[in-house]
Design a protein around this motif. Structure first.
Motif, PDB file in Angstrom:
ATOM      1  N   LEU A  54      25.199  32.092  33.914  1.00  0.00           N
ATOM      2  CA  LEU A  54      26.107  30.961  33.729  1.00  0.00           C
ATOM      3  C   LEU A  54      25.718  29.800  34.641  1.00  0.00           C
ATOM      4  O   LEU A  54      25.723  28.644  34.225  1.00  0.00           O
ATOM      5  CB  LEU A  54      27.558  31.376  34.011  1.00  0.00           C
ATOM      6  CG  LEU A  54      28.187  32.357  33.013  1.00  0.00           C
ATOM      7  CD1 LEU A  54      29.531  32.848  33.527  1.00  0.00           C
ATOM      8  CD2 LEU A  54      28.318  31.733  31.638  1.00  0.00           C
ATOM      9  N   LYS A  57      22.531  28.142  33.342  1.00  0.00           N
ATOM     10  CA  LYS A  57      22.794  27.347  32.140  1.00  0.00           C
ATOM     11  C   LYS A  57      23.821  26.249  32.383  1.00  0.00           C
ATOM     12  O   LYS A  57      24.131  25.484  31.476  1.00  0.00           O
ATOM     13  CB  LYS A  57      23.259  28.244  30.995  1.00  0.00           C
ATOM     14  CG  LYS A  57      22.164  29.118  30.436  1.00  0.00           C
ATOM     15  CD  LYS A  57      22.631  29.834  29.182  1.00  0.00           C
ATOM     16  CE  LYS A  57      21.472  30.578  28.561  1.00  0.00           C
ATOM     17  NZ  LYS A  57      21.576  30.656  27.125  1.00  0.00           N
ATOM     18  N   GLN A  58      24.352  26.207  33.590  1.00  0.00           N
ATOM     19  CA  GLN A  58      25.374  25.224  33.964  1.00  0.00           C
ATOM     20  C   GLN A  58      26.519  25.210  32.954  1.00  0.00           C
ATOM     21  O   GLN A  58      26.890  24.171  32.400  1.00  0.00           O
ATOM     22  CB  GLN A  58      24.758  23.839  34.130  1.00  0.00           C
ATOM     23  CG  GLN A  58      23.732  23.798  35.228  1.00  0.00           C
ATOM     24  CD  GLN A  58      23.107  22.427  35.394  1.00  0.00           C
ATOM     25  OE1 GLN A  58      23.283  21.545  34.567  1.00  0.00           O
ATOM     26  NE2 GLN A  58      22.372  22.247  36.472  1.00  0.00           N
ATOM     27  N   THR A  59      27.046  26.403  32.730  1.00  0.00           N
ATOM     28  CA  THR A  59      28.152  26.550  31.793  1.00  0.00           C
ATOM     29  C   THR A  59      29.227  27.430  32.407  1.00  0.00           C
ATOM     30  O   THR A  59      29.036  28.003  33.478  1.00  0.00           O
ATOM     31  CB  THR A  59      27.658  27.092  30.435  1.00  0.00           C
ATOM     32  OG1 THR A  59      28.697  26.969  29.479  1.00  0.00           O
ATOM     33  CG2 THR A  59      27.190  28.520  30.530  1.00  0.00           C
ATOM     34  N   SER A  60      30.323  27.545  31.726  1.00  0.00           N
ATOM     35  CA  SER A  60      31.456  28.315  32.235  1.00  0.00           C
ATOM     36  C   SER A  60      31.609  29.635  31.487  1.00  0.00           C
ATOM     37  O   SER A  60      31.095  29.809  30.374  1.00  0.00           O
ATOM     38  CB  SER A  60      32.737  27.506  32.076  1.00  0.00           C
ATOM     39  OG  SER A  60      33.050  27.362  30.698  1.00  0.00           O
ATOM     40  N   ARG A  62      34.370  30.570  30.209  1.00  0.00           N
ATOM     41  CA  ARG A  62      35.179  30.247  29.030  1.00  0.00           C
ATOM     42  C   ARG A  62      34.280  29.802  27.866  1.00  0.00           C
ATOM     43  O   ARG A  62      34.456  30.231  26.725  1.00  0.00           O
ATOM     44  CB  ARG A  62      36.199  29.158  29.365  1.00  0.00           C
ATOM     45  CG  ARG A  62      37.150  28.871  28.218  1.00  0.00           C
ATOM     46  CD  ARG A  62      38.213  27.857  28.582  1.00  0.00           C
ATOM     47  NE  ARG A  62      39.069  28.273  29.664  1.00  0.00           N
ATOM     48  CZ  ARG A  62      40.143  29.063  29.536  1.00  0.00           C
ATOM     49  NH1 ARG A  62      40.465  29.526  28.347  1.00  0.00           N
ATOM     50  NH2 ARG A  62      40.879  29.374  30.578  1.00  0.00           N
ATOM     51  N   ARG A  63      33.319  28.955  28.153  1.00  0.00           N
ATOM     52  CA  ARG A  63      32.421  28.477  27.089  1.00  0.00           C
ATOM     53  C   ARG A  63      31.538  29.605  26.565  1.00  0.00           C
ATOM     54  O   ARG A  63      31.294  29.718  25.362  1.00  0.00           O
ATOM     55  CB  ARG A  63      31.567  27.327  27.599  1.00  0.00           C
ATOM     56  CG  ARG A  63      30.699  26.771  26.512  1.00  0.00           C
ATOM     57  CD  ARG A  63      30.003  25.517  26.921  1.00  0.00           C
ATOM     58  NE  ARG A  63      29.427  24.945  25.731  1.00  0.00           N
ATOM     59  CZ  ARG A  63      29.336  23.677  25.501  1.00  0.00           C
ATOM     60  NH1 ARG A  63      29.794  22.814  26.366  1.00  0.00           N
ATOM     61  NH2 ARG A  63      28.793  23.249  24.394  1.00  0.00           N
ATOM     62  N   TYR A  64      31.035  30.445  27.474  1.00  0.00           N
ATOM     63  CA  TYR A  64      30.234  31.606  27.085  1.00  0.00           C
ATOM     64  C   TYR A  64      31.039  32.488  26.140  1.00  0.00           C
ATOM     65  O   TYR A  64      30.551  32.896  25.080  1.00  0.00           O
ATOM     66  CB  TYR A  64      29.804  32.365  28.342  1.00  0.00           C
ATOM     67  CG  TYR A  64      29.253  33.744  28.119  1.00  0.00           C
ATOM     68  CD1 TYR A  64      28.071  33.940  27.410  1.00  0.00           C
ATOM     69  CD2 TYR A  64      29.891  34.863  28.647  1.00  0.00           C
ATOM     70  CE1 TYR A  64      27.559  35.218  27.225  1.00  0.00           C
ATOM     71  CE2 TYR A  64      29.382  36.137  28.473  1.00  0.00           C
ATOM     72  CZ  TYR A  64      28.220  36.305  27.756  1.00  0.00           C
ATOM     73  OH  TYR A  64      27.716  37.563  27.577  1.00  0.00           O
ATOM     74  N   ARG A  66      33.588  31.647  24.268  1.00  0.00           N
ATOM     75  CA  ARG A  66      33.793  30.931  23.001  1.00  0.00           C
ATOM     76  C   ARG A  66      32.521  30.952  22.149  1.00  0.00           C
ATOM     77  O   ARG A  66      32.569  31.222  20.949  1.00  0.00           O
ATOM     78  CB  ARG A  66      34.225  29.495  23.270  1.00  0.00           C
ATOM     79  CG  ARG A  66      34.620  28.758  21.988  1.00  0.00           C
ATOM     80  CD  ARG A  66      34.968  27.322  22.208  1.00  0.00           C
ATOM     81  NE  ARG A  66      33.762  26.615  22.638  1.00  0.00           N
ATOM     82  CZ  ARG A  66      33.725  25.729  23.641  1.00  0.00           C
ATOM     83  NH1 ARG A  66      34.799  25.431  24.320  1.00  0.00           N
ATOM     84  NH2 ARG A  66      32.595  25.139  23.957  1.00  0.00           N
ATOM     85  N   ASP A  67      31.379  30.682  22.760  1.00  0.00           N
ATOM     86  CA  ASP A  67      30.105  30.659  22.024  1.00  0.00           C
ATOM     87  C   ASP A  67      29.786  31.996  21.370  1.00  0.00           C
ATOM     88  O   ASP A  67      29.173  32.036  20.300  1.00  0.00           O
ATOM     89  CB  ASP A  67      28.951  30.261  22.944  1.00  0.00           C
ATOM     90  CG  ASP A  67      28.993  28.800  23.362  1.00  0.00           C
ATOM     91  OD1 ASP A  67      29.810  28.026  22.793  1.00  0.00           O
ATOM     92  OD2 ASP A  67      28.230  28.433  24.275  1.00  0.00           O
ATOM     93  N   TYR A  72      38.342  35.508  25.893  1.00  0.00           N
ATOM     94  CA  TYR A  72      38.128  35.048  27.259  1.00  0.00           C
ATOM     95  C   TYR A  72      38.881  35.906  28.284  1.00  0.00           C
ATOM     96  O   TYR A  72      38.346  36.252  29.334  1.00  0.00           O
ATOM     97  CB  TYR A  72      38.541  33.581  27.382  1.00  0.00           C
ATOM     98  CG  TYR A  72      38.527  33.066  28.794  1.00  0.00           C
ATOM     99  CD1 TYR A  72      37.324  32.862  29.468  1.00  0.00           C
ATOM    100  CD2 TYR A  72      39.713  32.775  29.459  1.00  0.00           C
ATOM    101  CE1 TYR A  72      37.300  32.392  30.768  1.00  0.00           C
ATOM    102  CE2 TYR A  72      39.703  32.296  30.754  1.00  0.00           C
ATOM    103  CZ  TYR A  72      38.497  32.112  31.408  1.00  0.00           C
ATOM    104  OH  TYR A  72      38.481  31.650  32.693  1.00  0.00           O
ATOM    105  N   HIS A  96      21.916  36.510  25.137  1.00  0.00           N
ATOM    106  CA  HIS A  96      22.309  35.157  25.518  1.00  0.00           C
ATOM    107  C   HIS A  96      21.658  34.695  26.822  1.00  0.00           C
ATOM    108  O   HIS A  96      21.406  33.518  27.003  1.00  0.00           O
ATOM    109  CB  HIS A  96      23.829  35.111  25.644  1.00  0.00           C
ATOM    110  CG  HIS A  96      24.398  33.741  25.752  1.00  0.00           C
ATOM    111  ND1 HIS A  96      24.498  32.890  24.674  1.00  0.00           N
ATOM    112  CD2 HIS A  96      24.885  33.069  26.802  1.00  0.00           C
ATOM    113  CE1 HIS A  96      25.035  31.755  25.070  1.00  0.00           C
ATOM    114  NE2 HIS A  96      25.285  31.831  26.362  1.00  0.00           N
TER     115      HIS A  96
END
Length: 110
Positions: A54, A57-60, A62-64, A66-67, A72, A96
């Motif tokens: 995470l 990839k500079q993501t959260s 929550r977004r992971y 959702r994707d 969550y 992922h």
């Protein structure tokens, strides 16, 4: 959904650090408890790898979730070691994130 058979983070000396930092794994007795502790150690390593992914990839989380179409709340409980993960969770993450899963035969430390 019923209560989990075991709570992975309860096997560490610092449950609040499960999936976030290195922790100690005190010894347990009994075949079933040893197996559960080894599962918890694997889940802890999984959570650390996902958190690293995470960050890269500079993501959260929550977004992971959702994707990948994951719940969550459930994913958060897995990452914190509140419930055991499933093999499906591992396989989705391995597709992922750039970590490799490798099975090795070994004798766990009791």
């Amino acid at each position: 959904m019923g209560a989990p058979r075991f709570i992975p983070r309860d096997f560490t000396s610092s449950p609040h650090l499960f999936g976030r930092a290195e922790v100690e794994w005190p010894p347990v007795e009994g075949r079933e408890r040893v197996m559960e502790r080894e599962c918890a150690r694997l889940q802890h390593a999984f959570s650390l790898a996902v958190r690293d992914g995470l960050r890269e990839k500079q993501t959260s989380l929550r977004r992971y979730a959702r994707d990948l179409g994951l719940d969550y709340g459930r994913l958060g409980r897995i990452m914190r070691g509140e419930i055991p993960m499933k093999l499906e969770d591992v396989m989705l993450a391995s597709r992922h994130f750039p970590f490799r899963l490798q099975l090795q035969r070994h004798q766990p430390n009791p």
